[in-house]
Motif scaffolding. Structure first.
Motif, short mmCIF file in Angstrom:
data_model
loop_
_atom_site.label_atom_id
_atom_site.label_comp_id
_atom_site.label_asym_id
_atom_site.label_seq_id
_atom_site.Cartn_x
_atom_site.Cartn_y
_atom_site.Cartn_z
N GLY A 4 0.80 -1.22 0.00
CA GLY A 4 0.00 0.00 0.00
C GLY A 4 0.83 1.27 0.00
O GLY A 4 0.41 2.30 -0.54
N LEU A 5 2.02 1.21 0.61
CA LEU A 5 2.88 2.39 0.61
C LEU A 5 3.30 2.77 -0.81
O LEU A 5 3.27 3.94 -1.20
CB LEU A 5 4.12 2.14 1.48
N PHE A 6 3.70 1.77 -1.59
CA PHE A 6 4.11 2.02 -2.97
C PHE A 6 2.93 2.49 -3.83
O PHE A 6 3.06 3.44 -4.61
CB PHE A 6 4.74 0.77 -3.57
N THR A 7 1.80 1.81 -3.68
CA THR A 7 0.64 2.16 -4.52
C THR A 7 0.07 3.53 -4.15
O THR A 7 -0.42 4.26 -5.02
CB THR A 7 -0.45 1.09 -4.41
N SER A 8 0.11 3.88 -2.87
CA SER A 8 -0.44 5.18 -2.47
C SER A 8 0.41 6.32 -3.03
O SER A 8 -0.13 7.36 -3.45
CB SER A 8 -0.54 5.28 -0.95
N VAL A 9 1.73 6.13 -3.03
CA VAL A 9 2.60 7.15 -3.63
C VAL A 9 2.34 7.22 -5.13
O VAL A 9 2.26 8.31 -5.72
CB VAL A 9 4.08 6.83 -3.35
N PHE A 10 2.18 6.08 -5.77
CA PHE A 10 1.94 6.06 -7.21
C PHE A 10 0.64 6.76 -7.58
O PHE A 10 0.60 7.57 -8.50
CB PHE A 10 1.93 4.61 -7.69
N THR A 11 -0.43 6.43 -6.85
CA THR A 11 -1.74 7.01 -7.20
C THR A 11 -1.88 8.44 -6.71
O THR A 11 -2.37 9.31 -7.45
CB THR A 11 -2.87 6.15 -6.61
N ALA A 12 -1.47 8.71 -5.47
CA ALA A 12 -1.70 10.03 -4.88
C ALA A 12 -0.76 11.09 -5.43
O ALA A 12 -1.13 12.27 -5.50
CB ALA A 12 -1.57 9.96 -3.36
N VAL A 13 0.45 10.70 -5.81
CA VAL A 13 1.43 11.68 -6.28
C VAL A 13 1.54 11.66 -7.81
O VAL A 13 1.40 12.69 -8.47
CB VAL A 13 2.80 11.42 -5.64
N VAL A 14 1.77 10.48 -8.38
CA VAL A 14 2.06 10.40 -9.81
C VAL A 14 0.79 10.55 -10.65
O VAL A 14 0.72 11.41 -11.54
CB VAL A 14 2.77 9.07 -10.15
N LEU A 15 -0.23 9.73 -10.36
CA LEU A 15 -1.43 9.77 -11.20
C LEU A 15 -2.18 11.09 -11.07
O LEU A 15 -2.62 11.68 -12.08
CB LEU A 15 -2.36 8.61 -10.84
N THR A 16 -2.36 11.57 -9.84
CA THR A 16 -3.10 12.84 -9.68
C THR A 16 -2.34 13.99 -10.33
O THR A 16 -2.96 14.91 -10.88
CB THR A 16 -3.33 13.15 -8.19
N ARG A 17 -1.01 13.97 -10.28
CA ARG A 17 -0.23 15.02 -10.93
C ARG A 17 -0.44 15.00 -12.45
O ARG A 17 -0.54 16.06 -13.09
CB ARG A 17 1.25 14.86 -10.60
N MET A 18 -0.53 13.76 -13.01
CA MET A 18 -0.78 13.65 -14.44
C MET A 18 -2.15 14.19 -14.79
O MET A 18 -2.32 14.91 -15.80
CB MET A 18 -0.66 12.18 -14.87
N TRP A 19 -3.15 13.88 -13.97
CA TRP A 19 -4.50 14.38 -14.23
C TRP A 19 -4.57 15.91 -14.12
O TRP A 19 -5.18 16.58 -14.95
CB TRP A 19 -5.50 13.73 -13.28
N VAL A 20 -3.96 16.43 -13.07
CA VAL A 20 -3.98 17.87 -12.86
C VAL A 20 -3.24 18.58 -13.99
O VAL A 20 -3.70 19.63 -14.50
CB VAL A 20 -3.35 18.22 -11.49
N ALA A 21 -2.11 18.03 -14.42
CA ALA A 21 -1.34 18.64 -15.51
C ALA A 21 -2.17 18.66 -16.79
O ALA A 21 -2.15 19.66 -17.54
CB ALA A 21 -0.04 17.86 -15.72
N GLY A 22 -2.89 17.58 -17.07
CA GLY A 22 -3.74 17.54 -18.26
C GLY A 22 -4.85 18.56 -18.19
O GLY A 22 -5.18 19.22 -19.21
#
Length: 534
Positions: A504-522
């Protein structure tokens, strides 16, 4: 940090969809959904507390290991002193294993130095630990005493071997993800999810499956055997309850037989003449050669088939058995013959294991635990989602989507790794949801602070993710260290919690930091807002 080229977006979405797809078989187990057969179908295994099953605690007796070592050493000493040629033979007598020591008398005191030299390799064993001490009394009697280190090593090896044998036997039942671990020096914990018949498990694990073939001592008088008196060099074994001679005993030669550790296969079959269930066994090359030699030298003489200290039968060698195969009969049913075959194939337990604790968890209790755990997670998630959307608007929606994907990705990774989900694992899920939301809160609050300082929207978002990511990474590293320590030093449910936590630590960083940043940037690139509502 807000630059996401096409290849990067494809890579991130592809990784996400693969993990989510891996979770589908586990989520649709009881829904009737047909997963395509050409695709792999990983599923999460449920632990004992969720799927129900049996828990057994087994204990070994270290004294039995010491007795076996004495018996093995006696046979080794006799063989060593006998030598390969008559001229090199050292004659010994008055052999005794009393008081936990092996002692014997040399017929000729002049053989003392040669006997000591022959025994040195035997005393040291194959490892770095000195296993036996040697002393000489009256210039003729040699006494071998097992060392404490030697006994400790022997017990440890016996327990390691017993753990592996237990694992093989349980695997033969077709059960998934059993938990088999050593507890202390002489105990083994066995947990088998999905198996609600502890008696079957106890019957399988309680059987040592120590198979021996020994020659019957025909010089023993029936009256002496009935009183428990055996001739010198022999010992008495009772007949098994399934034998037609149940209630009586027979004297057999103590040394010179064959053990079942030379078996390479054992299968339940039927006697072609009587159609009774039997167990057909096959020896390896060395065992087959020894069995052929034993049968050739004793044509016309009875031998005893001994299983776990009970004589199944005493057939006669009518002719030499040279094929390396034999058949065991003893009043078996199909089930008992099949269980014996499984035990023999898995190998004999090097030490008897006694069941000292047992309990069964019903599937209904496990299902109730799942319902309550899922209810707690859903209620907590709903409250968190409502708070995030109310507090951060669009950014709260992004956080909610990341939260849902986070749960699915965790399930997919656990299914792909074939891990086991326990009740503490569900608690780990809830904790992971909190960690993922915490990361989004840090990011959104940091963006809000940057806007208050007067930064433009894009700069505020970029700095917000950059500065918050440092704190998120630091917090997750400390949690990761704690999770690894829990997994390494914990057992059972604690390890189940640690597995979900670390994933969960790895997936939470992936979803909360990486994916949301991609969505916000788009969104920023497309909408180009002059202000954001946080």
């Amino acid at each position: 940090m807000l630059d996401f080229p096409i290849w990067k977006k494809i890579w991130l979405w592809g990784l996400t969809l693969v993990a989510v797809a891996a979770a589908i078989p586990s989520l649709t187990t009881n829904t009737g959904f047909q997963w395509p057969e050409f695709l792999p179908d990983p599923e999460i295994n449920l632990g004992l507390d969720l799927a129900g099953g049996s828990h057994i605690l087994l204990e070994a007796d270290p004294a039995q290991v010491a007795d076996q070592r004495l018996e093995n050493m006696e046979e080794t000493v006799r063989s060593t002193m006998r030598g390969s040629v008559p001229e090199s033979r050292i004659r010994i007598g008055d052999v005794s294993t009393a008081n936990g020591e092996l002692s014997f008398m040399l017929d000729d005191p002049a053989d003392l130095d040669r006997a000591r030299e022959l025994l040195l390799p035997v005393m040291n064993g194959t490892g770095l630990v000195r296993e036996w001490d040697l002393r000489v009394e009256d210039a003729q009697r040699m006494i071998l005493t097992p060392t404490d280190d030697g006994i400790e090593t022997a017990v440890d090896q016996a327990m390691e071997s017993a753990t592996e044998v237990v694992r093989k036997r349980i695997d033969s039942l077709g059960t998934r993800e059993p938990t088999i671990i050593r507890q202390g020096d002489t105990r083994i914990v066995v947990q088998v999810p999905g198996l609600d018949d502890p008696d079957q498990l106890k019957a399988l694990l309680g059987q040592t499956a120590r198979l021996e073939f020994k020659m019957v001592d025909q010089s023993a008088l029936p009256s002496d055997v009935a009183q428990g008196i055996a001739p010198l060099g022999s010992e008495i074994f009772p007949y098994a309850e399934t034998s037609q001679f149940s209630g009586t005993s027979v004297a057999v030669r103590r040394l010179g037989g064959i053990r079942g550790d030379s078996l390479i296969n054992a299968q339940q079959s039927f006697d072609p003449q009587t159609n009774e269930p039997v167990v057909s066994i096959t020896f390896d090359q060395q065992g087959g050669s020894r069995f052929a030699q034993l049968s050739t030298q004793n044509v016309g003489r009875p031998f005893a088939i001994i299983l776990d200290g009970n004589v199944l039968s005493t057939p006669v060698f009518n002719e030499p058995i040279l094929g390396g195969s034999a058949q065991i009969s003893g009043g078996f049913t199909v089930d008992t013959a099949n269980n014996l075959a499984i035990s023999l194939r898995s190998g004999a337990l090097p030490v008897d294991l006694t069941v000292i604790e047992e309990n069964t968890v019903s599937p209904e209790l496990g299902a109730d635990s799942i319902r309550k755990g899922m209810l707690a997670m859903l209620v907590g998630s709903a409250a968190v989602i409502a708070l995030m959307i109310a507090s951060y608007g669009r950014f709260g929606i992004y956080a909610t989507a990341a939260l849902l994907l986070n749960v699915l990705i965790i399930l997919g990774i656990m299914a792909g790794l074939n891990t086991t989900l326990t009740l503490p694992g569900i608690a780990g899920f809830v904790l992971t949801i909190g960690a993922a939301v915490d990361a989004n809160v840090l990011i959104n609050e940091r963006i809000r602070e940057e806007r208050k300082r007067g930064r433009r929207v894009v700069a505020a978002v970029e700095n917000g993710y950059k500065e918050a990511s440092r704190a998120i990474y630091d917090a997750n590293i400390t949690n990761f260290i704690a999770g690894v320590l829990l997994f390494l030093f914990g057992s059972g449910p604690v390890r189940g919690f640690a597995v979900v936590l670390v994933i969960g630590l790895f997936t939470s960083v992936f979803t909360a930091v990486v994916l949301t940043r991609m969505w916000v940037a788009g969104w920023l690139r497309k909408a180009r807002p002059s202000d954001i509502s946080l």
